[in-house]
Scaffold this motif. Structure first.
Motif, short mmCIF file in Angstrom:
data_model
loop_
_atom_site.label_atom_id
_atom_site.label_comp_id
_atom_site.label_asym_id
_atom_site.label_seq_id
_atom_site.Cartn_x
_atom_site.Cartn_y
_atom_site.Cartn_z
N SER A 149 37.81 42.92 41.87
CA SER A 149 38.43 44.24 41.99
C SER A 149 37.51 45.25 42.67
N SER A 186 41.42 43.49 45.12
CA SER A 186 41.76 44.82 45.62
C SER A 186 40.61 45.40 46.43
N TRP A 225 49.69 53.23 43.38
CA TRP A 225 48.58 53.15 42.44
C TRP A 225 48.68 54.36 41.51
#
Length: 290
Positions: A149, A186, A225
Motif C-alpha cells: 500500500s 496502491s 477514496w
C-alpha cells in the motif's frame, strides 16, 4: 569543473522518491553532481549549472512554480527532464484521468525531455529505479497474493501479507514484492517494481499516473477514496468526529474479477534498463554541445 544538479523530491518517508533519482545510477565524468529537493530551489545558486529534473511524478501542479524557477535560471546551461511523469488528482477523492495532459506548461525551453509516461510525443524514458541492482536477485514465490500500500492510500484485503511504501529498505521491499505471485498495490512504484520483478499486478489507483505505464497492470476501477475519520457517538448522537488529513480508504468489492487483466512481462526489466542507457547517451551528447 562543471556542475550538474539533479532536482527531485527528497522525501525520506517515500521509498519511490529515495530511489528514483537517475544520478544514483549514472555517472558524469568531468562534472560534480549533487541532488537537491525541487521544492527548495535557489535561482541564484544554479544559473551556471546544468539541471536534470527527475525522477518521480513531478509533472504535478504544486511543482509549477519550481519549473518556472528552473526555466528562469536557464542561460548557457542545459535543462533536461529524465523519467518524470504526470499525476493528477480529482476532486472529492475521485480519480482524474488525463489523456490530454498539458505537458508543455512544465517542459517549455527544456533542451532534452524524457518522460516515464508511455505513448506520448516525448521520449519514453521509464523511472531509473529499474537500474537498482536489487532487481537482479532471483526470488521465490511464497504467497498467492501480497498487498503493498501507499502510506496515504491503504488497501485492506483479507489476511494477505501487507507492507507500505513508508519502508525505507528497498531490498526488503523487493523481497516482499517478489514473494507474491500477484501484487495488490496502491503504490505507483509498487506496481512498477512488481512488474519489473516479473509478477502480475493489480493496481488500486489514486491518481492518473497509474494509467501511464508501458507495461500496464490490471486496474481496479476505484470510484472514490474516502478520508478516514474517527467518530465518537452515544445513543446515535455524534459527539466527536475527526478526519485524518492524509489517510484514505476505498471500497474493494469484487476485486477478484479484475485479476483476469493482470499480466506478467518478463521482458520489462531489460527493456526499461536499455531505454535508460539509451537516454543517458543522449544526455552525454547534449552536454557535449556546451
Amino acid at each position: 569543473m562543471k556542475s550538474i544538479i539533479n532536482y527531485h523530491v527528497i522525501d525520506p518517508t517515500n521509498i519511490g522518491d529515495l530511489f528514483s533519482a537517475p544520478t544514483k545510477y549514472f555517472s558524469f565524468p568531468g562534472y560534480t553532481v549533487e541532488q537537491a529537493d525541487i521544492r527548495t530551489i535557489n535561482v541564484d545558486e544554479i544559473r551556471d549549472k546544468h539541471i536534470i529534473v527527475g525522477g518521480g511524478g513531478l509533472l504535478y501542479s504544486p511543482f509549477l512554480d519550481s519549473f518556472a524557477k528552473l526555466i528562469e535560471s536557464k542561460a548557457h546551461t542545459k535543462l533536461i527532464a529524465w523519467g518524470i511523469g504526470q499525476q493528477a488528482y480529482g476532486t472529492s477523492g475521485k480519480i482524474q484521468k488525463l489523456e490530454n495532459f498539458d505537458y508543455s506548461q512544465y517542459l517549455k525551453n527544456f533542451d532534452l525531455v524524457g518522460i516515464r509516461d508511455f505513448n506520448h510525443k516525448y521520449n519514453w524514458v521509464p523511472c531509473s529505479s529499474c537500474m537498482h541492482p536489487g532487481f537482479d536477485k532471483k526470488r521465490e514465490i511464497k504467497h498467492e497474493f501480497v498487498v503493498f500500500s501507499h502510506k496515504k492510500f491503504q488497501i485492506k484485503i483479507g489476511d494477505f501479507p501487507h507492507l507500505t511504501n513508508n519502508n525505507q529498505d528497498i531490498e526488503e521491499i523487493l523481497d516482499f514484492l517478489g514473494s507474491g505471485e500477484t501484487i495488490l498495490t496502491s503504490s505507483y512504484h509498487g506496481a512498477y517494481w512488481g512488474t519489473l520483478l516479473g509478477r502480475r499486478v493489480l493496481s488500486f489507483p489514486f491518481s492518473s499516473k497509474f494509467s501511464t505505464l508501458k507495461h500496464p497492470t490490471g486496474i481496479f476501477p476505484i470510484q472514490k477514496w474516502f478520508q478516514n475519520k474517527f467518530k465518537l457517538s452515544i445513543f446515535n448522537r455524534t459527539l466527536l468526529e475527526i478526519h485524518y488529513k492524509n489517510k484514505f480508504s476505498c471500497k474493494i468489492d469484487n476485486w477478484q474479477h479484475y485479476l483476469k487483466d493482470c499480466k506478467s512481462y518478463p521482458e520489462s526489466l531489460s527493456e526499461n534498463r536499455e531505454r535508460n542507457h539509451w537516454y543517458y547517451s543522449q544526455i552525454l551528447d547534449t552536454l557535449a554541445d556546451t
